[in-house]
Scaffold this motif. Sequence first.
Motif, PDB file in Angstrom:
ATOM      1  N   PRO A   1       5.793   2.580  -0.211  1.00  0.00           N
ATOM      2  CA  PRO A   1       6.797   3.543  -0.677  1.00  0.00           C
ATOM      3  C   PRO A   1       6.196   4.522  -1.677  1.00  0.00           C
ATOM      4  N   GLY A   2       6.826   5.670  -1.803  1.00  0.00           N
ATOM      5  CA  GLY A   2       6.375   6.636  -2.794  1.00  0.00           C
ATOM      6  C   GLY A   2       6.390   8.047  -2.247  1.00  0.00           C
ATOM      7  N   ILE A   3       5.835   8.970  -3.033  1.00  0.00           N
ATOM      8  CA  ILE A   3       5.823  10.375  -2.647  1.00  0.00           C
ATOM      9  C   ILE A   3       4.513  10.747  -1.949  1.00  0.00           C
ATOM     10  N   THR A   4       3.510   9.846  -1.976  1.00  0.00           N
ATOM     11  CA  THR A   4       2.273  10.069  -1.236  1.00  0.00           C
ATOM     12  C   THR A   4       2.252   9.109  -0.049  1.00  0.00           C
ATOM     13  N   GLN A   5       1.063   8.820   0.476  1.00  0.00           N
ATOM     14  CA  GLN A   5       0.936   7.877   1.591  1.00  0.00           C
ATOM     15  C   GLN A   5      -0.002   6.738   1.214  1.00  0.00           C
ATOM     16  N   PRO A   6       0.352   5.917   0.249  1.00  0.00           N
ATOM     17  CA  PRO A   6      -0.520   4.789  -0.092  1.00  0.00           C
ATOM     18  C   PRO A   6      -0.432   3.706   0.965  1.00  0.00           C
ATOM     19  N   MET A   7      -1.486   2.925   1.103  1.00  0.00           N
ATOM     20  CA  MET A   7      -1.433   1.765   1.975  1.00  0.00           C
ATOM     21  C   MET A   7      -0.511   0.727   1.348  1.00  0.00           C
ATOM     22  N   ALA A   8       0.304   0.094   2.179  1.00  0.00           N
ATOM     23  CA  ALA A   8       1.231  -0.911   1.659  1.00  0.00           C
ATOM     24  C   ALA A   8       0.484  -2.126   1.123  1.00  0.00           C
ATOM     25  N   GLN A   9      -0.649  -2.452   1.747  1.00  0.00           N
ATOM     26  CA  GLN A   9      -1.448  -3.607   1.344  1.00  0.00           C
ATOM     27  C   GLN A   9      -2.864  -3.150   0.998  1.00  0.00           C
TER      28      GLN A   9
END
Length: 509
Positions: free
Chosen positions: A486-494
């Motif tokens: 989740p968030g405003i960027t595209q981080p990896m969930a894991q």
Amino acid sequence: MAVHRLLNIATIIDIQYYFLCFLLYFLSALLLKSFFKTKTPLNLPPSPPALPIIGHLYLLDPSLFQSFHNLSNKYGPLLYLRLGASRCLSISTASMATEIFKTNDLVFANRPSFAFVDKLPYKNYGLFVAPYGDCWRFFKKLCKNELLSAHQVEKSRDIRREEMIRFLHKVLESGKKKQVLDMSSELMKLTNNSTCRVVMSIRCSDDNDEAEKIRQLVKETTEVSAKVSFGDVLGPLRFLVFWFYGKQAVDVILTYDEILERVLKQHEENPNVENEDFVDILLKVYRDDKAEFKINRTHLKAFLLVLFLGGTSSSAEAMQWTIAELINHPDVFNKVREEIKVVVGSSRLVEDSDIPSLPYLQAVVKEVLRLHPPWPIVIRECRQDCKIKDFDILEKTMMAINVYTIMRDANVWNCPNDFCPERFLVSLEKEDVMKYIPFGAGRRVCPGSKLALSLVHTTIAAMVQCFDWKVGGEEDHAKVNMQVGPGITQPMAQPLICLPVVHFNPFTS
């Protein structure tokens, strides 16, 4: 159903805060009614069904870019959204992005301010958030002429090489010991040290828990930014956001401030005249009474903070997604390795100067940035009333250019959700240039994208040349979990946990 969807946003914004916001909308209904009234009827873009007071907030999920993507797929590429007291226009096609980034670039040269930005230590002085004007133009020019000058780029090449070699030694050591590595942390350390050395001549992340602290600090910065960015939905009651998240936002910035103030004092006490870094250059401008724009110490630190964050998180995430896609597509991985072998040979480590001769590697990185752009939604703000496609756009309307959707548009991309680097072996048509905008476009395009790509290309090339990768240290052909957090960027969930298997050691002769 609406309340349930609204509560799902709690992963970005505290549930108590949103619950209180919901109540405040009703208390401020009369005030907001006059806020949206105009003297003459407006021809507004189409809009999904809205709820009283909260408008379209009920349509948002924890992953904001995915929410906008789903909205555009369901209701169309140009949407007028009301997020509480805020007006927002969702843009989701290349042709409409051209209207924002090219035809009307000056009109949309602002970024929206946070609800309580004036109460923050650095206010809105940073290059990323500063309003369009003399200050922003001065720092943009300084960034282009100094940080990205030929001299500084050449100097940064040696620094990036040193940090990449340090990174490779760490990975080689883990490979020999058959120890898994948290590549999310290691790549963050690499980008952080590269940025800090180019800008400040110091290493911020060594082989201790400092790297994890930096990673957590960057993560906390993103999270608190997401929280306070929703402050304007409260309209005249936006000041209440400071009651809930003001202290957290201030504390995060003050943590950076300690680091930056220490760096500035070190440079002031021990200036390096013969080998200036970017902080030395900034301090000269700071002391120059005849400078084009007079900056203060807060300007200095706000600008450095943007460079610190921009050079750390986005490059690290780009490399994580790239190596993850390569692990999940071994045929592509092998093509990249074979290309490197043909160009570089089997006796030396790939170098920065080799990258122009590695078109398939470049195509892989482009494809990764298409699927996983650093900022999937680019935010702008309208500086004056204008028209887009015959629709009326009011001043202060926020523009959400959904880069993620534009670069997955089935009308312009074949098999848009597939990982297919070969598509970039053919140049983009000139008229379609806005269909590929991973770093934004126009006046506020990311100025450091070329410098960042240099590190990404060389590091990925070295990771492919030197290692095979096993996900989590498990059996061959295990896949990386590509779920987005989740968030405003595209981080990896894991976190990306891998076991490196040494394929080529460039440091043995």
